[in-house]
Design an enzyme around this catalytic site. Sequence first.
Site, short mmCIF file in Angstrom:
data_model
loop_
_atom_site.label_atom_id
_atom_site.label_comp_id
_atom_site.label_asym_id
_atom_site.label_seq_id
_atom_site.Cartn_x
_atom_site.Cartn_y
_atom_site.Cartn_z
N ASP A 6 -2.36 -7.33 -5.73
CA ASP A 6 -3.44 -7.35 -4.71
C ASP A 6 -3.34 -8.17 -3.46
OD1 ASP A 6 -5.90 -7.76 -3.22
OD2 ASP A 6 -7.02 -8.08 -4.80
N VAL A 7 -2.91 -7.64 -2.28
CA VAL A 7 -2.38 -8.66 -1.15
C VAL A 7 -3.38 -9.36 -0.77
CG1 VAL A 7 -0.75 -6.61 -0.44
CG2 VAL A 7 -3.26 -6.66 0.70
N TYR B 125 -13.50 -2.60 10.35
CA TYR B 125 -12.20 -1.94 10.33
C TYR B 125 -11.57 -2.20 11.76
CZ TYR B 125 -8.37 1.52 9.68
OH TYR B 125 -7.26 2.15 9.70
N ALA C 64 -10.82 -5.80 12.33
CA ALA C 64 -9.64 -6.31 11.52
C ALA C 64 -8.38 -5.59 12.37
CB ALA C 64 -9.57 -5.88 10.02
N LYS C 65 -8.35 -4.57 12.83
CA LYS C 65 -7.20 -3.82 13.35
C LYS C 65 -6.95 -4.42 14.78
CE LYS C 65 -5.93 -1.03 10.03
NZ LYS C 65 -4.72 -1.47 9.27
N SER D 137 -4.59 0.27 14.42
CA SER D 137 -4.94 1.44 14.58
C SER D 137 -5.64 1.75 15.87
CB SER D 137 -6.20 1.41 13.41
OG SER D 137 -7.13 2.68 13.54
N ARG E 98 0.78 5.51 -1.72
CA ARG E 98 0.56 7.02 -1.19
C ARG E 98 0.31 6.94 0.30
NH1 ARG E 98 -5.25 7.34 -1.14
NH2 ARG E 98 -6.34 5.49 -1.97
N GLY F 110 0.91 -1.19 0.10
CA GLY F 110 0.13 0.17 0.06
C GLY F 110 1.05 1.24 -0.17
N ALA F 111 1.86 1.23 -0.92
CA ALA F 111 3.05 2.24 -0.79
C ALA F 111 2.86 3.25 -1.55
CB ALA F 111 4.28 1.60 -0.61
#
Length: 266
Positions: free
Chosen positions: A76-77, A167, A170-171, A155, A29, A26-27
Amino acid sequence: MQFIYALEAPVTGTTTTTQRTAIVTGAARGIGAATAIRLARDGHAVAVLDLEEAWCAETVSAITSAGGRAIAVGVDVSSPEQVEAAVERVAMELGAPTLLVNNAGIIRDNLIFKMPVEDWDAVMNVHLRGAFLMTKAVQAHMTVEKYGRIVNLSSTSAQGNRGQVNYSAAKAGIQGFTKTLAIELGRFGVTANAVAPGFIATDMTRQTAKRMNISFEDFLAGAAEQIPVGRVGQPEDIANTISFLTSEEAGYVSGQVIYVAGGPQD
Ligand code: NAP
């Protein structure tokens, strides 16, 4: 016996950085781009991964124009085949990867009663399945090299956040994943830690402002008022922490969740 090692250590010594191969997902941006650039500045060769190879060009050129080594890799990871091929390519072109930053992420916010099952799955797939697949592929190199540094992006939302049931789950999952990696891989010289950012000014938080129907500037100002240091975070704040966690000097820090949020978290 007194522990006075620190006083006995030479004060004029310099630390040397072994050039290693880093992968940052995801690098294209945001936090991932800042991290890729920082790790290159730390002396590492960097594979810049994102969904489309072309999107990585800006990050790669920021590194190479400053004299660093970097390649762009589209992946796509959440796809096992694409992840295998990407990691193989990185190993061939830059050398065995021993630094991994699982940063790729998406949000699909909604209150639970309105959340489509597809948005639950999409978030789980990128954050959890993605981190699992990337780590599984890269740890094969780390265990051979007897060295590795894994940093996973969690997060502050892991502690619960309205509208982010997918989210935040997941985090929080990332934190358990990280601690287990630390336990399993420690004997191979591999550390695993999670960085849990608070509010960072990126396209992701811009997207949240849009959903809440307020301007990004107002959103930033409102957030800054709630943050003890009086400002929102920048991608470089996270990159700086990842730089430490991927360094040789951080070899005794493993299985930790470091909150980087401009103040304490419970
Ligand atoms: P961002 O600006 O949205 O960047 C995330 C990058 O990941 C994007 O380029 C995105 O591509 C890419 N990506 C998405 N799905 C992918 C996939 N399946 N495979 C490969 N790449 C994929 O986000 P950010 O704010 O920098 O966040 C980076 C990480 O920090 C995320 O894990 C996020 O959850 C976490 N984080 C951010 C904040 C914050 O305040 N910004 C706070 C806490 C944690 P697309 O452009 O196609 O989506």
